[in-house]
Design a protein around this motif. Sequence first.
Motif, PDB file in Angstrom:
ATOM      1  N   GLY A 137      25.985 -16.190  25.475  1.00  0.00           N
ATOM      2  CA  GLY A 137      25.496 -17.401  24.810  1.00  0.00           C
ATOM      3  C   GLY A 137      26.197 -17.597  23.472  1.00  0.00           C
ATOM      4  O   GLY A 137      25.662 -18.237  22.565  1.00  0.00           O
ATOM      5  N   THR A 191      28.555 -19.413  22.525  1.00  0.00           N
ATOM      6  CA  THR A 191      28.942 -20.779  22.135  1.00  0.00           C
ATOM      7  C   THR A 191      27.733 -21.658  21.819  1.00  0.00           C
ATOM      8  O   THR A 191      27.879 -22.836  21.525  1.00  0.00           O
ATOM      9  CB  THR A 191      29.743 -21.445  23.279  1.00  0.00           C
ATOM     10  N   GLY A 192      26.523 -21.100  21.896  1.00  0.00           N
ATOM     11  CA  GLY A 192      25.308 -21.889  21.702  1.00  0.00           C
ATOM     12  C   GLY A 192      24.893 -21.982  20.239  1.00  0.00           C
ATOM     13  O   GLY A 192      25.528 -21.400  19.350  1.00  0.00           O
ATOM     14  N   ALA A 193      23.796 -22.726  19.998  1.00  0.00           N
ATOM     15  CA  ALA A 193      23.301 -22.917  18.632  1.00  0.00           C
ATOM     16  C   ALA A 193      22.995 -21.569  17.972  1.00  0.00           C
ATOM     17  O   ALA A 193      23.407 -21.307  16.841  1.00  0.00           O
ATOM     18  CB  ALA A 193      22.048 -23.803  18.659  1.00  0.00           C
ATOM     19  N   VAL A 194      22.301 -20.699  18.680  1.00  0.00           N
ATOM     20  CA  VAL A 194      21.967 -19.381  18.124  1.00  0.00           C
ATOM     21  C   VAL A 194      23.203 -18.486  18.115  1.00  0.00           C
ATOM     22  O   VAL A 194      23.478 -17.793  17.135  1.00  0.00           O
ATOM     23  CB  VAL A 194      20.834 -18.705  18.935  1.00  0.00           C
ATOM     24  N   ALA A 241      29.736 -16.924  27.990  1.00  0.00           N
ATOM     25  CA  ALA A 241      29.027 -18.205  28.078  1.00  0.00           C
ATOM     26  C   ALA A 241      29.163 -18.691  29.512  1.00  0.00           C
ATOM     27  O   ALA A 241      29.522 -17.915  30.411  1.00  0.00           O
ATOM     28  CB  ALA A 241      29.610 -19.209  27.084  1.00  0.00           C
ATOM     29  N   THR A 242      28.886 -19.983  29.749  1.00  0.00           N
ATOM     30  CA  THR A 242      29.006 -20.496  31.117  1.00  0.00           C
ATOM     31  C   THR A 242      30.477 -20.780  31.429  1.00  0.00           C
ATOM     32  O   THR A 242      31.329 -20.813  30.531  1.00  0.00           O
ATOM     33  CB  THR A 242      28.213 -21.796  31.314  1.00  0.00           C
ATOM     34  N   ARG A 248      32.025 -23.390  31.859  1.00  0.00           N
ATOM     35  CA  ARG A 248      32.711 -24.463  31.136  1.00  0.00           C
ATOM     36  C   ARG A 248      33.316 -23.972  29.818  1.00  0.00           C
ATOM     37  O   ARG A 248      34.180 -24.631  29.246  1.00  0.00           O
ATOM     38  CB  ARG A 248      31.770 -25.660  30.907  1.00  0.00           C
ATOM     39  N   SER A 249      32.879 -22.806  29.336  1.00  0.00           N
ATOM     40  CA  SER A 249      33.415 -22.286  28.063  1.00  0.00           C
ATOM     41  C   SER A 249      34.423 -21.153  28.256  1.00  0.00           C
ATOM     42  O   SER A 249      35.004 -20.681  27.273  1.00  0.00           O
ATOM     43  CB  SER A 249      32.272 -21.774  27.182  1.00  0.00           C
ATOM     44  N   ALA A 293      20.886 -17.126  25.784  1.00  0.00           N
ATOM     45  CA  ALA A 293      21.453 -18.168  26.658  1.00  0.00           C
ATOM     46  C   ALA A 293      20.346 -19.071  27.204  1.00  0.00           C
ATOM     47  O   ALA A 293      20.221 -20.224  26.799  1.00  0.00           O
ATOM     48  CB  ALA A 293      22.234 -17.504  27.781  1.00  0.00           C
ATOM     49  N   TYR A 329      20.783 -11.530  33.931  1.00  0.00           N
ATOM     50  CA  TYR A 329      21.665 -10.523  33.323  1.00  0.00           C
ATOM     51  C   TYR A 329      20.916  -9.328  32.729  1.00  0.00           C
ATOM     52  O   TYR A 329      21.477  -8.234  32.648  1.00  0.00           O
ATOM     53  CB  TYR A 329      22.500 -11.146  32.200  1.00  0.00           C
ATOM     54  N   SER A 385      17.088 -28.160  16.566  1.00  0.00           N
ATOM     55  CA  SER A 385      17.952 -27.026  16.937  1.00  0.00           C
ATOM     56  C   SER A 385      17.149 -25.933  17.626  1.00  0.00           C
ATOM     57  O   SER A 385      17.733 -25.076  18.299  1.00  0.00           O
ATOM     58  CB  SER A 385      18.686 -26.472  15.716  1.00  0.00           C
ATOM     59  N   GLY A 416      18.068 -26.139  21.046  1.00  0.00           N
ATOM     60  CA  GLY A 416      19.456 -25.871  21.422  1.00  0.00           C
ATOM     61  C   GLY A 416      20.419 -26.978  21.016  1.00  0.00           C
ATOM     62  O   GLY A 416      20.017 -28.015  20.476  1.00  0.00           O
ATOM     63  N   SER A 417      21.695 -26.764  21.308  1.00  0.00           N
ATOM     64  CA  SER A 417      22.762 -27.674  20.851  1.00  0.00           C
ATOM     65  C   SER A 417      22.615 -29.085  21.405  1.00  0.00           C
ATOM     66  O   SER A 417      22.943 -30.059  20.729  1.00  0.00           O
ATOM     67  CB  SER A 417      24.130 -27.158  21.288  1.00  0.00           C
ATOM     68  N   ASN A 454      15.144 -21.542  11.779  1.00  0.00           N
ATOM     69  CA  ASN A 454      14.850 -21.073  13.145  1.00  0.00           C
ATOM     70  C   ASN A 454      16.044 -20.406  13.811  1.00  0.00           C
ATOM     71  O   ASN A 454      15.889 -19.561  14.687  1.00  0.00           O
ATOM     72  CB  ASN A 454      14.374 -22.238  14.018  1.00  0.00           C
TER      73      ASN A 454
HETATM   74  N1  LIG Z   1      17.402 -22.336  19.049  1.00  0.00           N
HETATM   75  C1  LIG Z   1      16.482 -21.565  18.483  1.00  0.00           C
HETATM   76  O1  LIG Z   1      15.997 -21.823  17.355  1.00  0.00           O
HETATM   77  C2  LIG Z   1      15.994 -20.348  19.217  1.00  0.00           C
HETATM   78  C3  LIG Z   1      15.095 -19.478  18.576  1.00  0.00           C
HETATM   79  C4  LIG Z   1      14.633 -18.351  19.261  1.00  0.00           C
HETATM   80  C5  LIG Z   1      15.076 -18.115  20.545  1.00  0.00           C
HETATM   81  N2  LIG Z   1      15.946 -18.978  21.131  1.00  0.00           N
HETATM   82  C6  LIG Z   1      16.412 -18.676  22.494  1.00  0.00           C
HETATM   83  O2  LIG Z   1      17.800 -18.385  22.405  1.00  0.00           O
HETATM   84  C7  LIG Z   1      18.453 -18.788  23.607  1.00  0.00           C
HETATM   85  C8  LIG Z   1      19.645 -19.682  23.270  1.00  0.00           C
HETATM   86  O3  LIG Z   1      19.191 -20.830  22.592  1.00  0.00           O
HETATM   87  P1  LIG Z   1      20.195 -21.877  21.936  1.00  0.00           P
HETATM   88  O4  LIG Z   1      19.327 -22.746  21.097  1.00  0.00           O
HETATM   89  O5  LIG Z   1      21.362 -21.201  21.323  1.00  0.00           O
HETATM   90  O6  LIG Z   1      20.678 -22.713  23.232  1.00  0.00           O
HETATM   91  P2  LIG Z   1      22.033 -23.565  23.442  1.00  0.00           P
HETATM   92  O7  LIG Z   1      22.501 -24.144  22.156  1.00  0.00           O
HETATM   93  O8  LIG Z   1      21.740 -24.466  24.570  1.00  0.00           O
HETATM   94  O9  LIG Z   1      23.114 -22.474  23.898  1.00  0.00           O
HETATM   95  C9  LIG Z   1      23.023 -21.787  25.130  1.00  0.00           C
HETATM   96  C10 LIG Z   1      24.173 -20.799  25.213  1.00  0.00           C
HETATM   97  O10 LIG Z   1      23.995 -19.999  26.370  1.00  0.00           O
HETATM   98  C11 LIG Z   1      25.119 -20.149  27.234  1.00  0.00           C
HETATM   99  N3  LIG Z   1      24.620 -20.034  28.605  1.00  0.00           N
HETATM  100  C12 LIG Z   1      23.668 -20.779  29.216  1.00  0.00           C
HETATM  101  N4  LIG Z   1      23.462 -20.344  30.484  1.00  0.00           N
HETATM  102  C13 LIG Z   1      24.305 -19.292  30.670  1.00  0.00           C
HETATM  103  C14 LIG Z   1      24.592 -18.431  31.771  1.00  0.00           C
HETATM  104  N5  LIG Z   1      23.952 -18.549  32.938  1.00  0.00           N
HETATM  105  N6  LIG Z   1      25.535 -17.471  31.612  1.00  0.00           N
HETATM  106  C15 LIG Z   1      26.193 -17.326  30.430  1.00  0.00           C
HETATM  107  N7  LIG Z   1      25.968 -18.126  29.353  1.00  0.00           N
HETATM  108  C16 LIG Z   1      25.032 -19.089  29.473  1.00  0.00           C
HETATM  109  C17 LIG Z   1      25.722 -21.496  26.879  1.00  0.00           C
HETATM  110  O11 LIG Z   1      27.088 -21.554  27.251  1.00  0.00           O
HETATM  111  P3  LIG Z   1      27.909 -22.942  27.278  1.00  0.00           P
HETATM  112  O12 LIG Z   1      28.218 -23.304  25.840  1.00  0.00           O
HETATM  113  O13 LIG Z   1      29.130 -22.601  28.055  1.00  0.00           O
HETATM  114  O14 LIG Z   1      27.012 -23.944  27.966  1.00  0.00           O
HETATM  115  C18 LIG Z   1      25.543 -21.448  25.355  1.00  0.00           C
HETATM  116  O15 LIG Z   1      26.492 -20.574  24.782  1.00  0.00           O
HETATM  117  C19 LIG Z   1      17.380 -19.440  24.472  1.00  0.00           C
HETATM  118  O16 LIG Z   1      16.882 -18.491  25.384  1.00  0.00           O
HETATM  119  C20 LIG Z   1      16.315 -19.834  23.470  1.00  0.00           C
HETATM  120  O17 LIG Z   1      15.032 -19.891  24.044  1.00  0.00           O
HETATM  121  C21 LIG Z   1      16.427 -20.076  20.498  1.00  0.00           C
END
Ligand SMILES: NC(=O)c1ccc[n+]([C@@H]2O[C@H](COP(=O)([O-])OP(=O)(O)OC[C@H]3O[C@@H](n4cnc5c(N)ncnc54)[C@H](OP(=O)(O)O)[C@@H]3O)[C@@H](O)[C@H]2O)c1
Length: 348
Positions: free
Chosen positions: A10, A12-15, A37-38, A40-41, A73, A81, A159, A162-163, A315
């Motif tokens: 994950g 490339t994601g927001a976190v 990441a997925t 696409r990345s 992720a 995973y 955020s 997520g992104s 967050n």
């Molecule tokens: N955002 C918050 O404030 C926060 C706080 C606490 C916990 N969380 C948890 O942290 C996790 C990530 O949140 P986020 O906000 O960063 O989400 P996000 O911005 O949507 O990013 C998701 C990331 O996971 C990757 N991903 C998704 N499915 C995958 C898979 N099957 N295999 C490998 N990589 C995968 C995505 O890759 P691509 O870029 O290639 O799509 C991206 O890098 C979630 O479980 C969320 O519940 C988030």
Amino acid sequence: MEGCRVAVVGATGAVGKVFLRIAEERKFPYTALRLCATERSWGKRLLVNGQEHIVEPATPELFSQVDIAFISASGKASREYGPIAVQQGALVIDDSSTFRMDPNVPLVVPEVNADDLDGHQGIISIPNCSTTPLVMVLKPLNHLNPVRRVVVDTYQSVSGKGSKAVAELLDQTRLLHEGRTVAANDLPQRIAYNLFPHIDNFEDTGYTKEEMKMVGETRKILHLPDLPLSATCVRVPVLVGHSEAVHVEFERPMAVATVREVLSESIGIRVVDNPASALYPMPIEAEGIDDVLVGRIRKDLSHPNGIALWLSSDNLRKGAALNAIQIAEDVLKRGLLLRQRKAQSWRR
Ligand SMILES: NC(=O)c1ccc[n+]([C@@H]2O[C@H](COP(=O)([O-])OP(=O)(O)OC[C@H]3O[C@@H](n4cnc5c(N)ncnc54)[C@H](OP(=O)(O)O)[C@@H]3O)[C@@H](O)[C@H]2O)c1
């Protein structure tokens, strides 16, 4: 601190992006770094500590080559995973809600319950980004005067979703300024110039899953399995930073000065509380910093033993990436890496 090999699923994601920045800031002692990441990345190049890393698929072989796998992720990705990574000998630190309430999984905020790490069986979870600042405030207060009931209303930034949700707020705002119509996509309602009390799905009780996460997780982390807690979780048009209005009922009356003093002395908390000078926590002040900001501390006039306060916290940092890295730092300090024990299979 000893070094370790790390994978970030994950990245490339927001976190994930904030995670990589914090790893640089804190000089986290990784000796190898794998970014996943997925599809696409795959092949994207990310610069960390001045070094280029290529995003790759998360595979069992990759997990066999790292000591810690941070999974940030999605719930689906964690379910897929997590057990594989443990089987391959990696310690998993998971950001999703998948394993949080599993009795075999420590759910940890290091300032609050780091000792729970000692019993880990391969997976360690971090709490929801609204639970973390709440338990950081409740823990030192409960130590002084037992908490009897909590009512909390959250004001959660996009955020936190997520992104895609961040892009949705920015797009909708621009489109509305251009006089065009907007449609909700990643979020359940229009978020620009709006807010809604709807985060995650509704349950039969009328509460949402997000609200019930706050109940269950707070009880687990504080080791208060019967703590009465009621939450209303609201999405607001803020990019980064969750805020909360918290009402706490204690066993005995609690002086405002005492609350202020105890919280001022607590690690990871900064009291910002001078309403006369318009000083109180706000998400724009919390964004980019590690501390949870607490202010508007006052007697709850509706209850003799009540205190009301307001908090804001980043967050993506303390609510996710920073907490995960702090857990890893504690794991290293305590010598708790899975490979030092032995690779095991994850049974649920
Ligand atoms: N955002 C918050 O404030 C926060 C706080 C606490 C916990 N969380 C948890 O942290 C996790 C990530 O949140 P986020 O906000 O960063 O989400 P996000 O911005 O949507 O990013 C998701 C990331 O996971 C990757 N991903 C998704 N499915 C995958 C898979 N099957 N295999 C490998 N990589 C995968 C995505 O890759 P691509 O870029 O290639 O799509 C991206 O890098 C979630 O479980 C969320 O519940 C988030």
